[in-house]
Write a protein that holds these residues in place. Sequence first.
Motif, PDB file in Angstrom:
ATOM      1  N   MET A  12      15.919   0.151   1.811  1.00  0.00           N
ATOM      2  CA  MET A  12      15.696  -0.815   2.896  1.00  0.00           C
ATOM      3  C   MET A  12      14.469  -0.419   3.713  1.00  0.00           C
ATOM      4  SD  MET A  12      19.500  -1.871   4.239  1.00  0.00           S
ATOM      5  CE  MET A  12      18.899  -3.135   5.352  1.00  0.00           C
ATOM      6  N   ILE A  13      14.352   0.868   3.977  1.00  0.00           N
ATOM      7  CA  ILE A  13      13.182   1.353   4.724  1.00  0.00           C
ATOM      8  C   ILE A  13      11.907   1.147   3.898  1.00  0.00           C
ATOM      9  CG2 ILE A  13      12.059   3.430   5.647  1.00  0.00           C
ATOM     10  CD1 ILE A  13      14.967   4.413   6.315  1.00  0.00           C
ATOM     11  N   CYS A  14      11.980   1.475   2.605  1.00  0.00           N
ATOM     12  CA  CYS A  14      10.809   1.292   1.729  1.00  0.00           C
ATOM     13  C   CYS A  14      10.394  -0.170   1.650  1.00  0.00           C
ATOM     14  CB  CYS A  14      11.096   1.831   0.335  1.00  0.00           C
ATOM     15  SG  CYS A  14      11.125   3.632   0.258  1.00  0.00           S
ATOM     16  N   SER A  15      11.369  -1.066   1.613  1.00  0.00           N
ATOM     17  CA  SER A  15      11.061  -2.503   1.563  1.00  0.00           C
ATOM     18  C   SER A  15      10.289  -2.917   2.820  1.00  0.00           C
ATOM     19  CB  SER A  15      12.351  -3.323   1.447  1.00  0.00           C
ATOM     20  OG  SER A  15      13.047  -2.995   0.265  1.00  0.00           O
ATOM     21  N   ALA A  16      10.727  -2.417   3.966  1.00  0.00           N
ATOM     22  CA  ALA A  16      10.033  -2.733   5.219  1.00  0.00           C
ATOM     23  C   ALA A  16       8.629  -2.128   5.235  1.00  0.00           C
ATOM     24  CB  ALA A  16      10.848  -2.225   6.415  1.00  0.00           C
ATOM     25  N   LEU A  17       8.483  -0.925   4.666  1.00  0.00           N
ATOM     26  CA  LEU A  17       7.161  -0.289   4.581  1.00  0.00           C
ATOM     27  C   LEU A  17       6.206  -1.116   3.718  1.00  0.00           C
ATOM     28  CD1 LEU A  17       8.126   3.482   4.115  1.00  0.00           C
ATOM     29  CD2 LEU A  17       6.797   2.540   5.998  1.00  0.00           C
ATOM     30  N   VAL A  18       6.705  -1.606   2.591  1.00  0.00           N
ATOM     31  CA  VAL A  18       5.850  -2.418   1.719  1.00  0.00           C
ATOM     32  C   VAL A  18       5.490  -3.736   2.413  1.00  0.00           C
ATOM     33  CG1 VAL A  18       5.577  -3.509  -0.548  1.00  0.00           C
ATOM     34  CG2 VAL A  18       6.827  -1.355  -0.341  1.00  0.00           C
ATOM     35  N   PHE A  19       6.434  -4.294   3.157  1.00  0.00           N
ATOM     36  CA  PHE A  19       6.127  -5.532   3.875  1.00  0.00           C
ATOM     37  C   PHE A  19       4.955  -5.351   4.837  1.00  0.00           C
ATOM     38  CE2 PHE A  19       6.373  -8.291   7.570  1.00  0.00           C
ATOM     39  CZ  PHE A  19       6.405  -9.541   6.978  1.00  0.00           C
ATOM     40  N   VAL A  20       4.932  -4.225   5.563  1.00  0.00           N
ATOM     41  CA  VAL A  20       3.896  -4.027   6.585  1.00  0.00           C
ATOM     42  C   VAL A  20       2.509  -3.828   5.958  1.00  0.00           C
ATOM     43  CG1 VAL A  20       3.745  -1.506   7.021  1.00  0.00           C
ATOM     44  CG2 VAL A  20       3.775  -3.099   8.942  1.00  0.00           C
ATOM     45  N   MET A 105      10.458  -8.341  -3.804  1.00  0.00           N
ATOM     46  CA  MET A 105       9.835  -9.468  -3.101  1.00  0.00           C
ATOM     47  C   MET A 105       8.594  -9.025  -2.333  1.00  0.00           C
ATOM     48  SD  MET A 105      11.539 -12.023  -0.269  1.00  0.00           S
ATOM     49  CE  MET A 105      11.859 -10.749   0.961  1.00  0.00           C
ATOM     50  N   MET A 106       8.648  -7.828  -1.758  1.00  0.00           N
ATOM     51  CA  MET A 106       7.511  -7.330  -0.970  1.00  0.00           C
ATOM     52  C   MET A 106       6.265  -7.143  -1.842  1.00  0.00           C
ATOM     53  SD  MET A 106       9.051  -7.568   1.738  1.00  0.00           S
ATOM     54  CE  MET A 106      10.663  -7.468   2.493  1.00  0.00           C
ATOM     55  N   PHE A 107       6.472  -6.790  -3.104  1.00  0.00           N
ATOM     56  CA  PHE A 107       5.354  -6.676  -4.049  1.00  0.00           C
ATOM     57  C   PHE A 107       4.778  -8.059  -4.356  1.00  0.00           C
ATOM     58  CE2 PHE A 107       7.424  -2.703  -4.374  1.00  0.00           C
ATOM     59  CZ  PHE A 107       6.580  -1.796  -4.994  1.00  0.00           C
ATOM     60  N   ALA A 108       5.677  -9.039  -4.449  1.00  0.00           N
ATOM     61  CA  ALA A 108       5.239 -10.412  -4.731  1.00  0.00           C
ATOM     62  C   ALA A 108       4.471 -11.009  -3.559  1.00  0.00           C
ATOM     63  CB  ALA A 108       6.456 -11.281  -5.056  1.00  0.00           C
ATOM     64  N   ILE A 109       4.652 -10.442  -2.362  1.00  0.00           N
ATOM     65  CA  ILE A 109       3.905 -10.906  -1.193  1.00  0.00           C
ATOM     66  C   ILE A 109       2.499 -10.313  -1.177  1.00  0.00           C
ATOM     67  CG2 ILE A 109       3.771 -10.827   1.339  1.00  0.00           C
ATOM     68  CD1 ILE A 109       6.862 -10.813   1.365  1.00  0.00           C
ATOM     69  N   ILE A 110       2.395  -8.996  -1.349  1.00  0.00           N
ATOM     70  CA  ILE A 110       1.080  -8.362  -1.164  1.00  0.00           C
ATOM     71  C   ILE A 110       0.129  -8.609  -2.339  1.00  0.00           C
ATOM     72  CG2 ILE A 110       1.738  -6.085  -2.076  1.00  0.00           C
ATOM     73  CD1 ILE A 110      -0.189  -4.979   0.212  1.00  0.00           C
ATOM     74  N   THR A 111       0.666  -8.769  -3.550  1.00  0.00           N
ATOM     75  CA  THR A 111      -0.229  -8.872  -4.714  1.00  0.00           C
ATOM     76  C   THR A 111      -1.201 -10.048  -4.629  1.00  0.00           C
ATOM     77  OG1 THR A 111       1.448  -7.787  -6.053  1.00  0.00           O
ATOM     78  CG2 THR A 111      -0.331  -8.906  -7.229  1.00  0.00           C
ATOM     79  N   PRO A 112      -0.726 -11.290  -4.397  1.00  0.00           N
ATOM     80  CA  PRO A 112      -1.707 -12.380  -4.283  1.00  0.00           C
ATOM     81  C   PRO A 112      -2.619 -12.242  -3.065  1.00  0.00           C
ATOM     82  CG  PRO A 112       0.530 -13.175  -3.847  1.00  0.00           C
ATOM     83  CD  PRO A 112       0.660 -11.781  -4.355  1.00  0.00           C
ATOM     84  N   PHE A 211       0.290   4.188   5.018  1.00  0.00           N
ATOM     85  CA  PHE A 211       1.663   4.350   5.515  1.00  0.00           C
ATOM     86  C   PHE A 211       2.646   3.559   4.644  1.00  0.00           C
ATOM     87  CE2 PHE A 211       4.920   2.678   8.615  1.00  0.00           C
ATOM     88  CZ  PHE A 211       5.600   3.871   8.794  1.00  0.00           C
ATOM     89  N   GLY A 212       2.316   2.303   4.402  1.00  0.00           N
ATOM     90  CA  GLY A 212       3.205   1.455   3.609  1.00  0.00           C
ATOM     91  C   GLY A 212       3.296   1.884   2.154  1.00  0.00           C
ATOM     92  N   TRP A 213       2.225   2.504   1.652  1.00  0.00           N
ATOM     93  CA  TRP A 213       2.170   2.897   0.242  1.00  0.00           C
ATOM     94  C   TRP A 213       3.226   3.945  -0.105  1.00  0.00           C
ATOM     95  CZ3 TRP A 213      -2.806   0.557  -1.104  1.00  0.00           C
ATOM     96  CH2 TRP A 213      -2.948   0.307  -2.475  1.00  0.00           C
ATOM     97  N   PHE A 214       3.684   4.701   0.891  1.00  0.00           N
ATOM     98  CA  PHE A 214       4.776   5.645   0.628  1.00  0.00           C
ATOM     99  C   PHE A 214       6.033   4.885   0.212  1.00  0.00           C
ATOM    100  CE2 PHE A 214       2.254   8.313   3.701  1.00  0.00           C
ATOM    101  CZ  PHE A 214       1.864   9.268   2.778  1.00  0.00           C
ATOM    102  N   GLY A 215       6.252   3.728   0.842  1.00  0.00           N
ATOM    103  CA  GLY A 215       7.370   2.882   0.440  1.00  0.00           C
ATOM    104  C   GLY A 215       7.126   2.243  -0.916  1.00  0.00           C
ATOM    105  N   PHE A 216       5.899   1.842  -1.135  1.00  0.00           N
ATOM    106  CA  PHE A 216       5.452   1.195  -2.376  1.00  0.00           C
ATOM    107  C   PHE A 216       5.725   2.100  -3.579  1.00  0.00           C
ATOM    108  CE2 PHE A 216       2.011  -0.678  -5.045  1.00  0.00           C
ATOM    109  CZ  PHE A 216       2.074  -2.013  -4.681  1.00  0.00           C
ATOM    110  N   ASN A 217       5.241   3.345  -3.507  1.00  0.00           N
ATOM    111  CA  ASN A 217       5.346   4.256  -4.648  1.00  0.00           C
ATOM    112  C   ASN A 217       6.643   5.056  -4.662  1.00  0.00           C
ATOM    113  OD1 ASN A 217       2.881   3.294  -5.426  1.00  0.00           O
ATOM    114  ND2 ASN A 217       1.771   5.216  -5.227  1.00  0.00           N
ATOM    115  N   ALA A 218       6.988   5.685  -3.547  1.00  0.00           N
ATOM    116  CA  ALA A 218       8.229   6.472  -3.525  1.00  0.00           C
ATOM    117  C   ALA A 218       9.437   5.558  -3.721  1.00  0.00           C
ATOM    118  CB  ALA A 218       8.342   7.247  -2.213  1.00  0.00           C
ATOM    119  N   GLY A 219       9.389   4.366  -3.133  1.00  0.00           N
ATOM    120  CA  GLY A 219      10.494   3.419  -3.276  1.00  0.00           C
ATOM    121  C   GLY A 219      10.695   2.959  -4.706  1.00  0.00           C
ATOM    122  N   SER A 220       9.619   3.018  -5.499  1.00  0.00           N
ATOM    123  CA  SER A 220       9.725   2.575  -6.894  1.00  0.00           C
ATOM    124  C   SER A 220      10.569   3.518  -7.742  1.00  0.00           C
ATOM    125  CB  SER A 220       8.329   2.401  -7.502  1.00  0.00           C
ATOM    126  OG  SER A 220       7.677   1.306  -6.883  1.00  0.00           O
ATOM    127  N   ALA A 221      10.969   4.666  -7.184  1.00  0.00           N
ATOM    128  CA  ALA A 221      11.956   5.522  -7.857  1.00  0.00           C
ATOM    129  C   ALA A 221      13.343   4.889  -7.768  1.00  0.00           C
ATOM    130  CB  ALA A 221      11.976   6.908  -7.219  1.00  0.00           C
TER     131      ALA A 221
END
Length: 414
Positions: A12-20, A105-112, A211-221
Amino acid sequence: MEINLGDSAFLMICSALVFVMTPGLAFFYAGMVRRKNVLNTLMSSFFICGLASVMWVLIGYSLSFGDDVFGIIGGLNFFGFNGVGAEPSAYAPTIPHMLFAAFQMMFAIITPALITGSLIGRMKFSALFIFIGLWSLLVYYPMAHMVWGSGGLISSLGAVDFAGGNVVHISSGVSGLVACIMLGKRRGYGMMSYRPHNIPFVVLGAALLWFGWFGFNAGSALGAGPLAVHAFMTTNTAAASAMLSWMLIEKIKHGKPTVLGAATGAVVGLVAITPGAGFVPLWTSIIIGAVVSPICFFFMGTVKAKFGYDDALDAFGCHGIGGVWGGIATGLFGQTAINSVAKWNGLFFGDINLLLAQLAGIAITIVFAACMTFIIIKVMKLFMDIRVEKSEEADGLDVAEHGETAYPAFNGLD
C-alpha cells in the motif's frame, strides 16, 4: 495462499509512492519548459492520474492481467474489477488481489505521462487526451500482459523485466520518438534556444521521482522481504552512480557540472536499473549507473542534433535509451541466485541465454510500440488537427489550451 499483513502494508505504501511519481514527473518536465507552457506541461502529466485510473478499473487491469489471449493481451474476465477483491491472486499470493491491481494501476498512470515530454509545446490538449487513452489501450495493456501477464509472449521467451524496463521505459520512450517526429518540430526549433524556466522545479521533480522509485522497484518484489531490500539498494546505488557520472561528463566537456545535469543523471540511473533491480548483484548497479549517463548524454546531444528530431524534453533519450541499456545490462549481470524468476545467469556469469532473451524482448517492445504509435497518430490525423495553430504556439499553450497563466505578473518575452 494467505494474506500477509506486513506485505500488504508495504505494498500500500509502495503504491502511494509510485503514484507521487506522476506529479513529480509533472514538475520535472514543467521546470524544463518556458513560462508560457508550464501549466500545459503540468496538466499533460497530471490529467493522466484521472484518465488512466478510470480506464484501469474498467478494462485496463483485465486486458493486462486477465486470461491470456494469444500471448498478447488479457481477456475481459476482470472487467470493472469483477472478481478482484480481498482474496490473494496467483500474481501475488500474500496480498489482496485488489492491492496487486492497485499497485499495477500506478504504473499504468506514469507510463503514458513519460511520453508527453517528447510532445511539449505544440500538441492540442484534446488530441493529447485522446492519444493517451488510445495508447494505454493499444500499447500499455498489451505490453504489461506480454511481460508480466500469465502466458505473455515476452515472458515465455525467458526475458525478465523486474519493474518495467520494457513495459514502462522502452515503450514510452520509443513512442515519444515516433510521436514527436510525426507531430513535427516546435516553431523556431534549431534557430532559438529553449531554456528551462525553473530549474528548482526540475530538482523537486527529480527528488520526487527518486523517492517514488523506491516504491516502483522495491514494491515490484510484491512483498516486504529480502528481494525488496535488494531492489531498494540497487535502485539507490544506480541513481547515485549515474548522477556522479553525468556530473563528471559535464565537468570534462563544459568545465562545470550543472544542476540540470545532476538531476537528469539521477533519473537515467533510475531508468537503467529498473529492469534488473531484483536480478543483478548490488555491485553491478554502480556499473549500470556509471555507463548509462554517457550513453544517454550521447543520444540527447549528438544523435538528436544529427537527426534533428524534436524530442522536446528527451523522453526517448532518457527512458527509451536508458531502458534499452538496462534491459541489456540485466542480460549481462542477472543471477538466478538473487531471483529464480530468471531462468539463466547473465553473460558475465557464463550463460548467453538470458542476454539473447533480453535482446528479443527489447526488439519486440521497440517494434510493437513504434508501429502502434504510428498507427494511432496516423488515424487521429484523419479525423482532427492534432497540432495547435502557429499563433497559439507563439502565445503559449497555457493561455491557448487552458485560459490560465502560471505567472500572471510576468510580461516579458518568452
